[in-house]
Write a protein that holds these residues in place. Structure first.
Motif, PDB file in Angstrom:
ATOM      1  N   GLU A  59     -17.342   9.450  10.607  1.00 28.30           N
ATOM      2  CA  GLU A  59     -16.550  10.145   9.596  1.00 28.30           C
ATOM      3  C   GLU A  59     -15.212  10.519  10.213  1.00 28.30           C
ATOM      4  O   GLU A  59     -15.165  11.141  11.279  1.00 28.30           O
ATOM      5  CB  GLU A  59     -17.250  11.410   9.091  1.00 28.30           C
ATOM      6  CG  GLU A  59     -16.379  12.168   8.077  1.00 28.30           C
ATOM      7  CD  GLU A  59     -17.050  13.382   7.438  1.00 28.30           C
ATOM      8  OE1 GLU A  59     -18.184  13.729   7.801  1.00 28.30           O
ATOM      9  OE2 GLU A  59     -16.393  13.980   6.554  1.00 28.30           O
ATOM     10  N   ASN A 114     -12.716  11.411   3.787  1.00 28.34           N
ATOM     11  CA  ASN A 114     -12.764  12.476   2.773  1.00 28.34           C
ATOM     12  C   ASN A 114     -11.592  12.397   1.799  1.00 28.34           C
ATOM     13  O   ASN A 114     -10.447  12.204   2.201  1.00 28.34           O
ATOM     14  CB  ASN A 114     -12.727  13.848   3.457  1.00 28.34           C
ATOM     15  CG  ASN A 114     -13.961  14.105   4.280  1.00 28.34           C
ATOM     16  OD1 ASN A 114     -15.028  14.371   3.740  1.00 28.34           O
ATOM     17  ND2 ASN A 114     -13.840  13.986   5.603  1.00 28.34           N
ATOM     18  N   GLU A 146     -15.799   9.939   0.719  1.00 32.62           N
ATOM     19  CA  GLU A 146     -16.598  11.162   0.518  1.00 32.62           C
ATOM     20  C   GLU A 146     -15.900  12.066  -0.485  1.00 32.62           C
ATOM     21  O   GLU A 146     -14.739  12.416  -0.318  1.00 32.62           O
ATOM     22  CB  GLU A 146     -16.794  11.905   1.856  1.00 32.62           C
ATOM     23  CG  GLU A 146     -17.609  11.113   2.856  1.00 32.62           C
ATOM     24  CD  GLU A 146     -18.076  11.953   4.046  1.00 32.62           C
ATOM     25  OE1 GLU A 146     -17.788  13.163   4.098  1.00 32.62           O
ATOM     26  OE2 GLU A 146     -18.736  11.368   4.928  1.00 32.62           O
ATOM     27  N   ASP A 176     -20.385  14.606  -0.993  1.00 29.04           N
ATOM     28  CA  ASP A 176     -20.287  15.453   0.200  1.00 29.04           C
ATOM     29  C   ASP A 176     -20.689  16.897  -0.111  1.00 29.04           C
ATOM     30  O   ASP A 176     -20.566  17.341  -1.249  1.00 29.04           O
ATOM     31  CB  ASP A 176     -18.832  15.427   0.695  1.00 29.04           C
ATOM     32  CG  ASP A 176     -18.688  15.782   2.167  1.00 29.04           C
ATOM     33  OD1 ASP A 176     -19.696  16.118   2.813  1.00 29.04           O
ATOM     34  OD2 ASP A 176     -17.551  15.716   2.668  1.00 29.04           O
ATOM     35  N   LYS A 197     -24.783  13.705   0.964  1.00 28.38           N
ATOM     36  CA  LYS A 197     -24.727  14.427   2.233  1.00 28.38           C
ATOM     37  C   LYS A 197     -25.147  15.878   2.002  1.00 28.38           C
ATOM     38  O   LYS A 197     -24.447  16.634   1.321  1.00 28.38           O
ATOM     39  CB  LYS A 197     -23.305  14.380   2.819  1.00 28.38           C
ATOM     40  CG  LYS A 197     -22.846  12.953   3.123  1.00 28.38           C
ATOM     41  CD  LYS A 197     -21.523  12.939   3.854  1.00 28.38           C
ATOM     42  CE  LYS A 197     -21.687  13.319   5.314  1.00 28.38           C
ATOM     43  NZ  LYS A 197     -20.391  13.181   6.050  1.00 28.38           N
TER      44      LYS A 197
HETATM   45 MG    MG Z   1     -17.007  14.877   4.654  1.00 23.05          MG
END
Ligand code: MG
Ligand code: C2E
Ligand code: MG
Ligand code: MG
Length: 279
Positions: A59, A114, A146, A176, A197
């Motif tokens: 990530e 993200n 995400e 997320d 997640k």
């Molecule tokens: Mg994230």
């Protein structure tokens, strides 16, 4: 109406407001300078396939170390970027850099990135992403975007269109911080995600029975929806053992590694692969 006007008029001459505007202008200038000087770069935190122990991705997490050597926390500068409209420039700079880095990793190692809720309003977001991965030579299937629950509530039509466009291009989508936003379950009903997640706040205490049951329910939800589950914030072996025993697919947390600069990510992959071969 007169009252509202009066309130507005007072606000304009409010010295505290002016300070705020000045402060914002100051941060905006600093942030713009930092983006252009390359002070903000992606670092990479490993994502581990818990069943095999292999690294399956990284990530990208933005890191800003200013000229005095101080690091600014991502939630702070991302909020400033959102408020000042610099989020698109920051995003494009970081994603481009991250895609170039990811292009040098083995093809089974994916890149998670993200997306800020504010960016969801940008009708050009999907085409921006596609252009960047194309320019970096990264296969779309190696990118995972995400998105948090809160990013989906403001304009569900727009969000739905964006997710469809990304899916059509072969990009994966992760939900997320699951469980911390508004209407988590209705989001699962409405959109198709490739991954969920579980927020680290649910993983934090390994000896809380009620919390463990919620995690269990999330894992079972993932199984019935046929969506892979990632657990965030794994710091202790007990947490890992619990998640492993209950079929969690992917793990992320300080136990496996913190976000590291690109120069260390390749070495991490090599180490992890070497460890796997001897195991
Ligand atoms: Mg994230
Ligand atoms: P996130 O996407 O949920 O990222 C995970 C956060 O948890 C990261 O914080 C990571 O360092 C932290 N973390 C990971 N493992 C552990 C652990 O075992 N224990 C603890 N205590 N924390 C752990 P970070 O890097 O400070 O980022 C915070 C948030 O800022 C991210 O949450 C994400 O929402 C946002 N963010 C970071 N980079 C970017 C970016 O490039 N773009 C956007 N839009 N948002 C970003
Ligand atoms: Mg998260
Ligand atoms: Mg988070």
């Amino acid at each position: 109406e007169a009252k509202a006007l009066g309130r507005n008029r007072t606000a304009v001459y409010d010295p505290a407001m002016q300070d705020k505007a000045a402060e914002r202008a100051h941060y905006e200038a600093r942030l713009r300078g930092a983006i252009r000087a390359g002070e903000i770069v992606p670092h990479y935190q490993p994502l581990i396939n818990l069943k095999t122990g292999d690294i399956c991705g990284f990530e990208a997490l933005a890191r800003w170390t200013d000229t005095s050597g101080r690091s600014v926390p991502p939630p702070v500068f991302i909020a400033i970027a959102e408020e000042t409209g610099l989020i698109t420039e920051l995003f494009e700079t970081l994603l481009s850099r991250a895609c170039h880095d990811a292009a040098s990793w083995p093809s089974e190692v994916t890149l998670s990135f993200n997306i800020s809720p504010v960016q969801m309003k940008d009708p050009l977001l999907a085409s921006r992403i596609l252009k960047i991965i194309h320019d970096a030579g990264l296969d779309a299937s190696r990118l995972e975007v995400e998105i948090t629950e809160n990013a989906l509530i403001e304009d569900p039509e727009l969000a739905s269109g964006l997710l469809k466009e990304l899916h059509a291009a072969g990009i994966q989508i992760a939900l997320d911080d699951f469980g911390t936003g508004y209407s988590s379950l209705s989001q699962l009903a409405r959109y198709r995600f490739d991954k969920i997640k579980i927020d680290k706040s649910f993983i934090a205490t390994h000896d809380d029975e009620r919390q463990d049951k919620i995690v269990l329910a999330m894992l079972s939800l993932g199984r019935s929806l046929n969506v892979a589950i990632t657990a965030e914030g794994i710091e202790q072996h007990q947490q890992l053992a619990y998640l492993l025993a209950h079929g969690c697919d992917i793990g992320q947390g300080y136990l496996f590694g913190k976000a590291m600069p690109a120069s260390q990510a390749s070495a991490y992959i090599a180490e992890r692969q070497a460890a796997g071969q001897t195991a």
